[in-house]
Enzyme design. Structure first.
Site, PDB file in Angstrom:
ATOM      1  N   TYR A 280       0.849  -1.190   0.000  1.00 48.90           N
ATOM      2  CA  TYR A 280       0.000   0.000   0.000  1.00 48.90           C
ATOM      3  C   TYR A 280       0.889   1.245   0.000  1.00 48.90           C
ATOM      4  O   TYR A 280       1.754   1.385   0.861  1.00 48.90           O
ATOM      5  CB  TYR A 280      -0.914  -0.024   1.227  1.00 48.90           C
ATOM      6  CG  TYR A 280      -1.860   1.134   1.286  1.00 48.90           C
ATOM      7  CD1 TYR A 280      -2.911   1.222   0.398  1.00 48.90           C
ATOM      8  CD2 TYR A 280      -1.693   2.146   2.214  1.00 48.90           C
ATOM      9  CE1 TYR A 280      -3.780   2.298   0.443  1.00 48.90           C
ATOM     10  CE2 TYR A 280      -2.560   3.218   2.266  1.00 48.90           C
ATOM     11  CZ  TYR A 280      -3.600   3.293   1.379  1.00 48.90           C
ATOM     12  OH  TYR A 280      -4.456   4.358   1.410  1.00 48.90           O
ATOM     13  N   TYR A 330      -5.177   4.742  -8.207  1.00 50.50           N
ATOM     14  CA  TYR A 330      -5.514   4.900  -6.790  1.00 50.50           C
ATOM     15  C   TYR A 330      -6.727   4.049  -6.458  1.00 50.50           C
ATOM     16  O   TYR A 330      -7.833   4.544  -6.278  1.00 50.50           O
ATOM     17  CB  TYR A 330      -5.779   6.368  -6.481  1.00 50.50           C
ATOM     18  CG  TYR A 330      -6.037   6.652  -5.035  1.00 50.50           C
ATOM     19  CD1 TYR A 330      -5.123   6.270  -4.062  1.00 50.50           C
ATOM     20  CD2 TYR A 330      -7.181   7.303  -4.622  1.00 50.50           C
ATOM     21  CE1 TYR A 330      -5.354   6.524  -2.728  1.00 50.50           C
ATOM     22  CE2 TYR A 330      -7.426   7.567  -3.286  1.00 50.50           C
ATOM     23  CZ  TYR A 330      -6.503   7.184  -2.342  1.00 50.50           C
ATOM     24  OH  TYR A 330      -6.746   7.441  -1.024  1.00 50.50           O
TER      25      TYR A 330
END
Lengths: 376, 143
Positions: A280, A330
């Site tokens: 992440y 994203y």
């Protein structure tokens, strides 16, 4: 009962799908979600009406999503639009499948933040420290990275290695948003947003959607593709300093160590066994914190560890082979889990890690989670 | 948790005054920095909370602290997320570790951030924002 490690190798990801990534003002959250779902159903060949579990994230209304897809499941969860939710959701779905609360779960993430001009700061996300001008998750990561620089001598040139490696991978990914190669010098001279971070340390904001379909290992055998098993999971929250959103004075080190012990112990592997790492990366420093916390390198040593292309395909630890949040899309962790599945299936074309058998996802955040995937 | 006031010039966000935080801002108006201290177990924390995070007691008091701390980190904003901060950019935000334990976000006054090393001693100063709000900020500690 009563031990999360009982989930080892019991649950599989069987179908994955994603939309194109970019700016799609002509559609909405549901249109994007439906397209990702359609592709995931196609990917695994399941009869859509057998899906009896629905997890949605960043979808405005779960019931409308169900209506659109013609689903009336017996298990539903709706998660908030926070980046830390992807592995949390996948682990919850695994537990629900293992408990028999549903047989086939569809997990749908949608994001139309680009077309909606979402801002991560200011009055759109009010916080306790606004009167001093402190706002935005990027600033919290800048605060942490400055401290990392002071404590360990980490440099912005070392940090640049993260963004440069992921951009290289995005160029190899047909769906990725960012396609222009960048260098360490480009990173160093990019527009400062919140020093010490610059534009190339910040994730994208784009529209898109991702879907995963999960079931038990036994049911997975009847579907189209080789299942990808969840072999290890781990998690730990850090809420003590939550008034400073997205911040931890110690870079979530203890929490990441804890979740690493859980997941590696459960899967029976260690950091040295990981063929590809999906990390992440809302902001580039998070990757350094994850590398240290999970034990890929020593505490404070991540700057030196990433130097010289460690994270690039062909390097010691290929990381975010799809380009990550910094350069692919994203999708708040969800697309990185899809990439993990595709790496294990060997579907990644130019960006394939040869023989990838152990692929790890991790999000080091106030809710840290990790998942270790292996071939079924 | 913040609120902006409607004035002619673009305002900066102001703290929310509520039953928990009121004691902090009352003391700030008198030039005293405080943290919330649990009457039962002595735990000190900031921001304030309706119960003590350690023992869940509802009996808590805003206790003045020394106003001394150290610089834990700092950043410099080049983007104004509120119009009220636009004239200030680039501006510095700091993280302070108070001598008594809790951390506070604030601003640095009286020095360039580059000249203040991480770990340097700081002391509180107050800058009045409105009739009701006296904002704590920090400067390098002298002597």
């Amino acid at each position: 009962m009563g031990d999360f490690r009982a989930l080892k190798d019991r649950i599989a990801v069987v179908g994955v799908g994603n939309t194109a990534y970019g700016s799609f003002p002509e559609t909405d959250d549901y249109g994007l979600g439906a397209e990702a779902f359609r592709r995931a159903v196609e990917d695994c060949g399941i009869e859509k009406d057998r899906i009896d579990g629905l997890l949605v994230c960043r979808v405005p209304y779960y019931a409308r999503m169900g209506q659109i897809l013609g689903l009336n499941p017996r298990w539903t969860i709706s998660l908030p639009p926070h980046g830390r939710m992807s592995a949390m959701g996948i682990i919850e779905a695994a537990a629900a499948l293992h408990a028999g609360l549903c047989d086939y779960a569809a997990l749908i993430y949608t994001n139309i933040g680009r077309s909606r001009r979402v801002n991560y700061g200011g009055d759109e996300s009010p916080g306790f420290w606004d009167p001093w001008g402190m706002t935005s998750p990027g600033a919290a990561h800048a605060l942490m990275f400055r401290r990392h620089m002071a404590l360990y001598g980490t440099t912005t040139r070392q940090l640049a290695e993260v963004s440069v490696a992921f951009r290289h991978h995005a160029i190899l990914h047909p769906d990725a948003v960012m396609k222009k190669p960048i260098t360490i010098e480009d990173h160093e001279t990019a527009r400062p947003i919140c020093e010490p971070l610059r534009l190339l340390d910040y994730c994208l904001i784009n529209d898109g959607a991702v879907c995963l379909i999960m079931t038990t290992r036994e049911r997975a055998r009847d579907l189209r593709k080789r299942p990808v098993l969840i072999s290890g999971i781990g998690g730990r929250e850090a809420y003590t300093d939550a008034s400073i959103a997205n911040f931890d004075l110690n870079f979530w080190y203890e929490e990441a160590q804890d979740m690493a012990r859980q997941a590696y112990g459960m899967a029976g592997v260690g950091p040295g066994d990981v063929d590809a790492f999906m990390c992440y990366d809302n902001f580039s420093p998070t990757v350094l914190f994850a590398l240290e916390g999970l034990g890929f390198c020593g505490r404070g040593e991540s700057g030196a560890f990433v130097e010289g292309g460690t994270l690039r395909l062909g390097g010691k630890l290929p990381t975010n082979t799809d380009g990550g949040h910094l350069s692919n899309s994203y999708m708040q962790g969800w697309a990185l889990n899809v990439e993990a599945v595709r790496q294990i299936r060997g579907e990644c074309g130019e960006r394939q890690v040869p023989g990838a058998e152990v692929v790890q996802f991790a999000a080091v955040t106030p809710c840290s989670r990790t998942i270790i995937y292996t071939p079924g | 948790m913040s609120a902006t006031t409607a004035t002619a010039t673009p305002a900066k966000p102001l703290p929310t005054l509520d039953p928990v935080s009121k004691g902090f801002w009352d003391l700030a108006n008198r030039g005293r920095l405080s943290v919330q201290r649990c009457d039962d177990c002595g735990h000190r924390h900031y921001p304030g909370a309706p119960v003590c995070p350690r023992c869940l007691s509802r009996q808590q008091t805003w206790e003045p602290v020394s106003g001394r701390g150290t610089l834990l980190s700092w950043v410099r904003f080049h983007r104004a997320y509120w119009e009220g901060f636009a004239p200030d950019i680039p501006y510095v935000v700091i993280l302070v570790g108070l001598e008594e334990g809790p951390m506070m976000i604030s601003n640095l006054v009286g020095a360039r951030a580059e000249d203040v090393p991480i770990g340097a001693p700081l002391e509180v100063v107050f800058e009045r924002a409105t009739d009701q709000i006296n904002l704590p900020k920090f400067r390098p500690r002298r002597g």
